[in-house]
Design a protein around this motif. Structure first.
Motif, PDB file in Angstrom:
ATOM      1  N   TYR A  97       0.803  -1.217   0.000  1.00 43.43           N
ATOM      2  CA  TYR A  97       0.000   0.000   0.000  1.00 43.43           C
ATOM      3  C   TYR A  97       0.838   1.272   0.000  1.00 43.43           C
ATOM      4  CZ  TYR A  97      -3.466  -3.520   0.813  1.00 43.43           C
ATOM      5  OH  TYR A  97      -4.240  -4.637   0.674  1.00 43.43           O
ATOM      6  N   ARG A  98       2.061   1.209   0.501  1.00 46.90           N
ATOM      7  CA  ARG A  98       2.941   2.377   0.410  1.00 46.90           C
ATOM      8  C   ARG A  98       3.277   2.680  -1.042  1.00 46.90           C
ATOM      9  NH1 ARG A  98       7.305   2.240   5.345  1.00 46.90           N
ATOM     10  NH2 ARG A  98       5.730   2.319   6.969  1.00 46.90           N
ATOM     11  N   GLU A  99       3.618   1.622  -1.775  1.00 41.84           N
ATOM     12  CA  GLU A  99       3.917   1.796  -3.203  1.00 41.84           C
ATOM     13  C   GLU A  99       2.672   2.267  -3.957  1.00 41.84           C
ATOM     14  OE1 GLU A  99       6.118   1.785  -6.802  1.00 41.84           O
ATOM     15  OE2 GLU A  99       6.733   1.849  -4.701  1.00 41.84           O
ATOM     16  N   LEU A 100       1.532   1.710  -3.627  1.00 40.19           N
ATOM     17  CA  LEU A 100       0.276   2.121  -4.260  1.00 40.19           C
ATOM     18  C   LEU A 100       0.039   3.611  -4.032  1.00 40.19           C
ATOM     19  CD1 LEU A 100      -2.484   1.702  -5.619  1.00 40.19           C
ATOM     20  CD2 LEU A 100      -3.336   0.895  -3.400  1.00 40.19           C
ATOM     21  N   ASP A 101       0.142   4.060  -2.791  1.00 39.59           N
ATOM     22  CA  ASP A 101      -0.061   5.484  -2.484  1.00 39.59           C
ATOM     23  C   ASP A 101       0.959   6.360  -3.205  1.00 39.59           C
ATOM     24  OD1 ASP A 101      -2.268   5.057  -0.902  1.00 39.59           O
ATOM     25  OD2 ASP A 101      -1.145   5.078   0.982  1.00 39.59           O
ATOM     26  N   ALA A 102       2.207   5.901  -3.270  1.00 34.07           N
ATOM     27  CA  ALA A 102       3.249   6.679  -3.953  1.00 34.07           C
ATOM     28  C   ALA A 102       2.942   6.810  -5.441  1.00 34.07           C
ATOM     29  CB  ALA A 102       4.611   6.025  -3.749  1.00 34.07           C
ATOM     30  N   ARG A 103       2.514   5.723  -6.060  1.00 29.03           N
ATOM     31  CA  ARG A 103       2.186   5.763  -7.498  1.00 29.03           C
ATOM     32  C   ARG A 103       0.977   6.664  -7.757  1.00 29.03           C
ATOM     33  NH1 ARG A 103       5.954   3.627 -11.113  1.00 29.03           N
ATOM     34  NH2 ARG A 103       7.168   2.117  -9.932  1.00 29.03           N
ATOM     35  N   LEU A 104      -0.034   6.573  -6.910  1.00 30.13           N
ATOM     36  CA  LEU A 104      -1.228   7.403  -7.093  1.00 30.13           C
ATOM     37  C   LEU A 104      -0.914   8.874  -6.847  1.00 30.13           C
ATOM     38  CD1 LEU A 104      -4.006   5.148  -5.527  1.00 30.13           C
ATOM     39  CD2 LEU A 104      -3.420   5.456  -7.950  1.00 30.13           C
ATOM     40  N   ALA A 105      -0.060   9.161  -5.857  1.00 31.10           N
ATOM     41  CA  ALA A 105       0.348  10.545  -5.592  1.00 31.10           C
ATOM     42  C   ALA A 105       1.123  11.102  -6.783  1.00 31.10           C
ATOM     43  CB  ALA A 105       1.184  10.620  -4.320  1.00 31.10           C
ATOM     44  N   SER A 110      -0.790  15.104  -6.083  1.00 29.99           N
ATOM     45  CA  SER A 110      -1.407  15.598  -4.850  1.00 29.99           C
ATOM     46  C   SER A 110      -1.693  14.373  -3.979  1.00 29.99           C
ATOM     47  CB  SER A 110      -2.704  16.355  -5.151  1.00 29.99           C
ATOM     48  OG  SER A 110      -3.673  15.479  -5.681  1.00 29.99           O
ATOM     49  N   GLN A 111      -2.261  14.625  -2.817  1.00 29.32           N
ATOM     50  CA  GLN A 111      -2.671  13.518  -1.960  1.00 29.32           C
ATOM     51  C   GLN A 111      -3.878  12.847  -2.613  1.00 29.32           C
ATOM     52  OE1 GLN A 111      -1.194  12.293   0.747  1.00 29.32           O
ATOM     53  NE2 GLN A 111      -2.746  10.714   0.878  1.00 29.32           N
ATOM     54  N   PRO A 112      -3.756  11.576  -3.031  1.00 30.25           N
ATOM     55  CA  PRO A 112      -4.894  10.937  -3.696  1.00 30.25           C
ATOM     56  C   PRO A 112      -6.029  10.657  -2.719  1.00 30.25           C
ATOM     57  CG  PRO A 112      -3.100   9.376  -3.401  1.00 30.25           C
ATOM     58  CD  PRO A 112      -2.595  10.710  -2.947  1.00 30.25           C
ATOM     59  N   PRO A 113      -7.262  10.799  -3.175  1.00 28.59           N
ATOM     60  CA  PRO A 113      -8.391  10.494  -2.294  1.00 28.59           C
ATOM     61  C   PRO A 113      -8.456   8.987  -2.028  1.00 28.59           C
ATOM     62  CG  PRO A 113      -9.179  10.948  -4.513  1.00 28.59           C
ATOM     63  CD  PRO A 113      -7.704  11.240  -4.494  1.00 28.59           C
ATOM     64  N   ALA A 114      -9.033   8.627  -0.919  1.00 25.48           N
ATOM     65  CA  ALA A 114      -9.138   7.212  -0.551  1.00 25.48           C
ATOM     66  C   ALA A 114      -9.914   6.418  -1.594  1.00 25.48           C
ATOM     67  CB  ALA A 114      -9.797   7.082   0.815  1.00 25.48           C
ATOM     68  N   SER A 115     -10.886   7.065  -2.237  1.00 25.05           N
ATOM     69  CA  SER A 115     -11.687   6.364  -3.245  1.00 25.05           C
ATOM     70  C   SER A 115     -10.839   5.908  -4.427  1.00 25.05           C
ATOM     71  CB  SER A 115     -12.827   7.261  -3.732  1.00 25.05           C
ATOM     72  OG  SER A 115     -12.311   8.463  -4.263  1.00 25.05           O
ATOM     73  N   LEU A 116      -9.776   6.636  -4.745  1.00 29.68           N
ATOM     74  CA  LEU A 116      -8.900   6.256  -5.851  1.00 29.68           C
ATOM     75  C   LEU A 116      -8.152   4.974  -5.510  1.00 29.68           C
ATOM     76  CD1 LEU A 116      -8.013   7.250  -8.660  1.00 29.68           C
ATOM     77  CD2 LEU A 116      -6.150   8.454  -7.544  1.00 29.68           C
ATOM     78  N   GLY A 136       3.653  -4.953 -13.644  1.00 35.01           N
ATOM     79  CA  GLY A 136       4.087  -3.584 -13.347  1.00 35.01           C
ATOM     80  C   GLY A 136       5.538  -3.482 -12.910  1.00 35.01           C
ATOM     81  N   GLU A 137       5.970  -2.283 -12.615  1.00 36.50           N
ATOM     82  CA  GLU A 137       7.330  -2.028 -12.152  1.00 36.50           C
ATOM     83  C   GLU A 137       7.336  -1.895 -10.641  1.00 36.50           C
ATOM     84  OE1 GLU A 137       8.636   1.413 -14.253  1.00 36.50           O
ATOM     85  OE2 GLU A 137       8.905   0.325 -16.108  1.00 36.50           O
ATOM     86  N   THR A 138       7.193  -3.001  -9.959  1.00 35.95           N
ATOM     87  CA  THR A 138       7.261  -2.983  -8.502  1.00 35.95           C
ATOM     88  C   THR A 138       8.734  -2.855  -8.102  1.00 35.95           C
ATOM     89  OG1 THR A 138       7.326  -5.382  -8.451  1.00 35.95           O
ATOM     90  CG2 THR A 138       5.162  -4.352  -8.224  1.00 35.95           C
ATOM     91  N   PRO A 139       9.023  -2.414  -6.885  1.00 35.06           N
ATOM     92  CA  PRO A 139      10.413  -2.232  -6.468  1.00 35.06           C
ATOM     93  C   PRO A 139      11.259  -3.483  -6.644  1.00 35.06           C
ATOM     94  CG  PRO A 139       8.949  -1.240  -4.865  1.00 35.06           C
ATOM     95  CD  PRO A 139       8.087  -1.972  -5.859  1.00 35.06           C
ATOM     96  N   GLU A 140      10.692  -4.668  -6.375  1.00 35.53           N
ATOM     97  CA  GLU A 140      11.496  -5.884  -6.504  1.00 35.53           C
ATOM     98  C   GLU A 140      11.823  -6.194  -7.967  1.00 35.53           C
ATOM     99  OE1 GLU A 140       7.154  -6.906  -5.818  1.00 35.53           O
ATOM    100  OE2 GLU A 140       8.650  -5.837  -4.674  1.00 35.53           O
ATOM    101  N   ARG A 141      10.984  -5.778  -8.912  1.00 34.01           N
ATOM    102  CA  ARG A 141      11.274  -6.007 -10.335  1.00 34.01           C
ATOM    103  C   ARG A 141      12.336  -5.022 -10.823  1.00 34.01           C
ATOM    104  NH1 ARG A 141       7.118  -5.949 -14.451  1.00 34.01           N
ATOM    105  NH2 ARG A 141       8.837  -6.752 -15.623  1.00 34.01           N
TER     106      ARG A 141
END
Length: 144
Positions: A97-105, A110-116, A136-141
């Protein structure tokens, strides 16, 4: 299969389905054939996943502080923004979820809404249940 090069236009079934659908939704082009294909690929929850992906696209449109660059629907290559979108869905499938939030930001600048994030998680999990994995390009890839 882990050495997929998204820049070379080699997508998994899930990645191709996701990108084609997002591209068409972003154009606000009702393509009932693509909607039907999406819903069939997603099984019993396909209709809900399709509507949720529509919410994701609209949330990007409403909350984004910049223009997202997408290729034409039939393109076999991914833009940088499309790679970020795929990485967000991959992060959701891996419960990162940290990576998800970083990608959405990054996508909204901006700070992505929770609905996104919620929309991404729901669609990503439906895809995972159907074996439609988003690499996708996850950190481990990237580190590999």
């Amino acid at each position: 299969m882990d050495d997929i090069d998204l820049g070379a236009g080699v997508f998994s079934q899930g990645e191709g389905l996701l990108l084609r659908t997002i591209r068409l939704l972003a154009l606000r082009n009702a393509c009932f054939g693509q909607q039907c294909h999406f819903e069939l690929a997603c099984g019993w929850s396909g209709e809900e996943a399709y509507r949720t992906l529509s919410v994701f696209v609209e949330q990007l449109r409403l909350n984004g502080q910049r223009r997202i660059v997408l290729s034409a629907p039939p393109a076999r290559t991914a833009t940088d923004d499309e790679r970020s979108i795929l990485a967000a869905f991959a992060a959701a499938q891996h419960d990162d979820y940290r990576e998800l939030d970083a990608r959405l930001a990054d996508l909204t600048q901006s700070q992505p809404p929770a609905s996104l994030g919620g929309a991404v998680c729901l669609v990503a999990q439906v895809f995972a249940m159907q074996g439609l994995l988003i690499r996708g390009e996850t950190p481990e890839r990237v580190a590999a």
